[in-house]
Write an enzyme that holds these catalytic residues in place. Structure first.
Site, short mmCIF file in Angstrom:
data_model
loop_
_atom_site.label_atom_id
_atom_site.label_comp_id
_atom_site.label_asym_id
_atom_site.label_seq_id
_atom_site.Cartn_x
_atom_site.Cartn_y
_atom_site.Cartn_z
N ARG A 1 36.04 82.91 -1.57
CA ARG A 1 37.05 82.82 -0.76
C ARG A 1 37.71 83.99 0.07
O ARG A 1 38.07 84.85 -0.73
CB ARG A 1 38.61 82.05 -1.51
CG ARG A 1 38.28 80.56 -2.07
CD ARG A 1 38.10 79.69 -1.29
NE ARG A 1 39.16 79.24 -0.33
CZ ARG A 1 40.23 78.58 -0.56
NH1 ARG A 1 40.58 78.21 -1.60
NH2 ARG A 1 41.15 78.56 0.61
N ASP B 1 48.63 84.40 0.69
CA ASP B 1 47.31 84.96 0.13
C ASP B 1 46.98 86.32 0.26
O ASP B 1 46.11 86.82 -0.49
CB ASP B 1 46.43 83.87 0.85
CG ASP B 1 46.56 82.43 0.24
OD1 ASP B 1 45.61 82.27 -0.76
OD2 ASP B 1 47.24 81.75 0.47
#
Length: 345
Positions: A86, A235
Site C-alpha cells: 500500500r 493515512d
C-alpha cells in the site's frame, strides 16, 4: 474484535472485507500471507497496517531457513515485498524502518532464534505503542468535542483500522465515555463501504448513537444544521499539514468550511511524514476497477466502462481546523507546529 493478534508464531488477521456479514480470520504464517492480506484489504487503516507489517517482518525471520550471515539479504526481500503493498499509508514505511533498525542492532547477536525473538518483541512494542497513542488521541480530542454534538466521520478510523480503540473513532469513544451526548453520522464510503460495514458496526457495538448516510448526503445535512463537527483519520500527513485520507474526505472538508463547521484530523505522529513537503508529493494508490464496477461480486456498472479508482484524496491544510495526535492538538501554521510537535520530548 481485534484487527490483528499475535499468536506466538503466526498473525491472526480479521478479514474486514467480509464484515459485517461474516466474521472470518486469516492465520498468517508467512510474510507473504501478511502482504496479501494488506493488498486485499483484509487488514486496513494506516496504524493497523503498520503493526501488521511489523509482525510480517518478524514472520519473515521466523520463516528463514539459512544461516545467520544470509539473514540480512533475505530480510531485504521481505521488506521489499511488504513495502509494495500500500503506497499511501506512511505508517507502513515507518514500521518497516523501525524493524530494519532493530535488525541492524542485532549485528552482534550470534543466535538466529534470539534475533527472531528480538524482532517479534519489537513488533509487539509497535502494536502496544499504537494502543497507547490511540488512547491519548482520544483524551486530547475529547477537549474539542462539545457536551452535545452531532459528529460526521468518513471511512473507518476506529478500532478496526488500528490495533485498538481508534483515532477518529477514538475521539468519539472518549467523548462518549466522558458522558457527552454524542450522535455520529457515518458516511457509507464508496466504493468499499468501510463506513457502512465497519464504522456503523463498531459504533453499534459500543452503543454510540449512529446514523448511516450515503456519501452525497453530507452537504445537505450540513445545510440543515445537523452537523456540529467533522472528525476523520489520516493515512499520511505532509509537512505543511496537507492530509491524505480515504477518497471523499476532501469533499467533506470543503463542505465543512463552506458551512463554518470545524474539521479535525485524528492520527498518531507516525502518520506525519516530514519528508513530504506537501500533499502534491503524496503517492496516491489506485485500486482495481472492479471495485467500482461491482459491489460484493454483483455488477453495478457495464463491464466495459472505464473506471478511475483512486483509494485516497488529499485535503489541503487550509481546510483543516486542527490535527489531533497523541502529543496534543496541532493548529496552523502546520509547517512550523508539526515540526515542533515531533521534536517535543
Amino acid at each position: 474484535m481485534k484487527s490483528i493478534e499475535w499468536l506466538g508464531n503466526s498473525l491472526r488477521i480479521l478479514d474486514q472485507s467480509k464484515l459485517p456479514v461474516e466474521t472470518v480470520y486469516r492465520n498468517a504464517l508467512s510474510y507473504k500471507d501478511v502482504a496479501e492480506a494488506i493488498e486485499q484489504m483484509e487488514v486496513r487503516g494506516a496504524p493497523a497496517i503498520g503493526a501488521a507489517v511489523a509482525y510480517g517482518f518478524a514472520l519473515g525471520a521466523i520463516e528463514y531457513q539459512g544461516d545467520l550471515e544470509g539473514l540480512p539479504k533475505y530480510m531485504e526481500e521481505v521488506q521489499n515485498r511488504l513495502a509494495e503493498t500500500r503506497p499511501t499509508a506512511v505508517n507502513l514505511f515507518w514500521a518497516l524502518r523501525r524493524m530494519e533498525d532493530r535488525l541492524r542492532e542485532c549485528w552482534d547477536v550470534e543466535d538466529l532464534d534470539e534475533v527472531r525473538q528480538i524482532l517479534v518483541e519489537e513488533a509487539g512494542r509497535i502494536a502496544e505503542d499504537d494502543r497507547r497513542m490511540n488512547r491519548l488521541i482520544g483524551q486530547h480530542g475529547n477537549e474539542i468535542v462539545p457536551e452535545k454534538a452531532n459528529v460526521l466521520t468518513h471511512c473507518n478510523a476506529g478500532a478496526l483500522a488500528t490495533v485498538e480503540y481508534g483515532t477518529a473513532l477514538g475521539v468519539i469513544r472518549a467523548a462518549h465515555e466522558a458522558g457527552k451526548s454524542i450522535h455520529v453520522y457515518a458516511d457509507e464510503t464508496r466504493p468499499l463501504l468501510q463506513g457502512a460495514r465497519l464504522t456503523a458496526l463498531e459504533l453499534l457495538r459500543d452503543k454510540i448513537p449512529v446514523t448511516l448516510i450515503t456519501d452525497n448526503m453530507a452537504g445537505y445535512l450540513m445545510q440543515q444544521g445537523k452537523v456540529d463537527l467533522v472528525i476523520v483519520g489520516a493515512d499520511r500527513i505532509a509537512a505543511n499539514g496537507d492530509t491524505a485520507n480515504k477518497i471523499g474526505t476532501y469533499s467533506v472538508a470543503v463542505l465543512a468550511q463552506a458551512h463554518g463547521i470545524p474539521f479535525y484530523v485524528a492520527a498518531p505522529t507516525s502518520t506525519i511524514d516530514l519528508k513530504v513537503a506537501s500533499g502534491q508529493e503524496i503517492p496516491i494508490e489506485e485500486r482495481p476497477s472492479k471495485e467500482v464496477r461491482e459491489c460484493f461480486g454483483s455488477a453495478v456498472a457495464p463491464e466495459e466502462v472505464n473506471v478511475y479508482n483512486p483509494a485516497f484524496d488529499v485535503t489541503p491544510a487550509k481546510y483543516i481546523t486542527g490535527i489531533i495526535t497523541e502529543k496534543g492538538i496541532v493548529t496552523a501554521p502546520y509547517s512550523v507546529n508539526l515540526l515542533k510537535l515531533l521534536v517535543r520530548s
